[in-house]
Design an enzyme around this catalytic site. Structure first.
Site, mmCIF file in Angstrom:
data_model
loop_
_atom_site.group_PDB
_atom_site.id
_atom_site.type_symbol
_atom_site.label_atom_id
_atom_site.label_comp_id
_atom_site.label_asym_id
_atom_site.label_seq_id
_atom_site.Cartn_x
_atom_site.Cartn_y
_atom_site.Cartn_z
ATOM 1 N N LYS A 1 6.459 -1.974 1.888
ATOM 2 C CA LYS A 1 5.291 -1.329 2.524
ATOM 3 C C LYS A 1 4.105 -2.290 2.448
ATOM 4 O O LYS A 1 3.169 -2.132 1.654
ATOM 5 C CB LYS A 1 4.982 0.014 1.868
ATOM 6 C CG LYS A 1 4.174 0.954 2.753
ATOM 7 C CD LYS A 1 4.177 2.356 2.189
ATOM 8 C CE LYS A 1 3.272 3.304 2.985
ATOM 9 N NZ LYS A 1 3.740 3.540 4.350
ATOM 10 N N TYR B 1 0.826 -1.210 0.000
ATOM 11 C CA TYR B 1 0.000 0.000 0.000
ATOM 12 C C TYR B 1 0.856 1.255 0.000
ATOM 13 O O TYR B 1 2.073 1.208 0.192
ATOM 14 C CB TYR B 1 -0.918 -0.001 1.217
ATOM 15 C CG TYR B 1 -0.235 0.397 2.521
ATOM 16 C CD1 TYR B 1 -0.389 1.677 3.047
ATOM 17 C CD2 TYR B 1 0.571 -0.502 3.214
ATOM 18 C CE1 TYR B 1 0.232 2.054 4.235
ATOM 19 C CE2 TYR B 1 1.189 -0.139 4.397
ATOM 20 C CZ TYR B 1 1.028 1.132 4.901
ATOM 21 O OH TYR B 1 1.659 1.495 6.068
#
Length: 284
Positions: free
Chosen positions: A144, A31
Site C-alpha cells: 500500500k 499508508y
C-alpha cells in the site's frame, strides 16, 4: 484538528512536512485508511498488520507495536471526537538529502489525522457505472504505497467519463482490481474475486467480505478471471474501506444483467454492518 506526528499530538497548523522528506520527493512510504463507526475503529488490528507488512516489504525499519501505534490511534480518535469517518495514516522513510538509494540515517516520519468519509448510500441502492482501463501500474500492488499516480490518473478518467470507478485489466484474460477498490463478480451464485497476490491490494474490506460470504453460505472462488467473464456476470460490485460495497450495474456502455443490484450483492451489503465493532477478523 489534532494530528499525530510520530508519537506526538499537534495542532493541524503545526503539521508540516520537510521538503526533503522522501515521502514528498519519491513517494517513499506507505499508508492506510481506517474506517470509524460509532466512535470505534473497524478492523484496526488488520490495518496495523497490513501497514507493518508494507513497511517490511519496502525496507522501512519501524516496529508499529514497539512504537505504540495502537494506543496512539485510539487517543487520536478520542482527541478529535470522531464518531463516523476515518483516519488517514502514512509512514515515510524520513528526511534525507535527495538521492535514490535508501539513506542509512533517516528516521521514519509518521502522520495520522481524521478524514471525512461519506457513506455512498445512493450508489449502494441504485448501483453505478464503471469504465475499463489497461493496468499500467507497477507489479507490487500488494504494497500500500504512497506511489498512487497511476491510480489517480485512472480515477480522474473515470470521473471525466461520469463513472464511479475504473476497473483495471492486464490483458483480456486478467482483470485485477479497481483504481481504489477490489472487484467482485457473482456468477451462478458463486462469488469470484482476484487472488491476494502482487497484482492487487489485499483489501481489508475485501477480506471482511469473504468472511461475511462464508458466514452467509455464499461460495467463494479466489481466481483470475477474464473481461468476458466480467461482462457475462450475473452481478458485479466493488468494495473498499470508504465505499464499503457498491453494486456495479453498467460497465462502460454495457448493462450488467437487468441493470439492478443483484441478490447476492444486496445480501452481502445487508450483512456488512453486523460486525462493525470488530477489531480483527477471526481468520487472517
Amino acid at each position: 484538528m489534532i494530528v499525530l506526528k510520530n508519537n506526538t499530538f499537534i495542532e493541524r497548523k503545526e503539521a508540516t512536512i520537510d521538503m526533503e522528506d522522501r515521502g514528498f520527493q519519491f513517494g517513499d512510504g506507505v499508508y492506510e485508511v481506517i474506517r470509524v463507526y460509532n466512535g470505534e475503529y473497524f478492523l484496526l488490528e488488520d490495518h496495523i498488520k497490513r501497514l507493518q507488512y508494507s513497511l517490511n516489504e519496502i525496507g522501512i525499519t519501524y516496529d508499529l507495536e514497539e512504537n505504540g501505534l495502537r494506543d496512539d490511534l485510539i487517543e487520536l480518535l478520542e482527541a478529535n471526537e470522531v464518531e463516523d469517518g476515518g483516519i488517514y495514516l502514512q509512514v515515510s522513510r524520513g528526511i534525507a538529502p535527495r538521492a535514490h538509494p535508501y539513506p542509512s540515517d533517516a528516521q521514519p516520519t509518521l502522520f495520522a489525522y481524521p478524514i471525512h468519509v461519506v457513506k455512498p448510500v445512493a450508489e449502494q441502492g441504485t448501483g453505478v457505472q464503471v469504465i475499463l482501463e489497461e493496468d499500467f501500474r507497477w507489479l507490487r500492488c500488494d504494497i500500500k504505497s504512497l506511489n498512487l499516480l497511476g491510480n489517480v490518473m485512472t480515477k480522474q478518467k473515470a470521473k471525466e467519463n461520469g463513472a464511479f470507478e475504473a476497473i483495471f485489466y492486464r490483458n483480456e484474460d486478467h482483470v485485477t482490481e479497481g483504481s481504489s477498490t477490489n472487484v467482485f463478480v457473482v456468477k451462478d451464485g458463486t462469488l469470484y474475486t482476484h487472488p491476494a497476490d502482487n497484482y492487487i491490494l489485499n483489501g481489508i474490506t475485501r477480506r471482511y467480505i469473504l468472511h461475511v460470504a462464508e458466514e452467509t453460505n455464499v461460495p467463494v472462488e479466489e481466481t483470475v478471471f477474464s473481461l468476458d467473464f466480467l461482462h457475462e456476470a450475473d452481478e458485479v460490485f466493488v468494495a473498499s474501506t470508504t465505499a464499503e460495497i457498491v453494486p456495479v450495474v453498467q460497465i462502460e456502455n454495457e448493462v450488467i444483467a437487468n441493470g439492478k443490484p443483484g441478490d447476492v450483492t444486496k445480501q452481502l451489503l445487508q450483512s456488512f454492518a453486523k460486525h462493525q465493532s470488530l477489531e480483527t477478523l477471526p481468520v487472517n
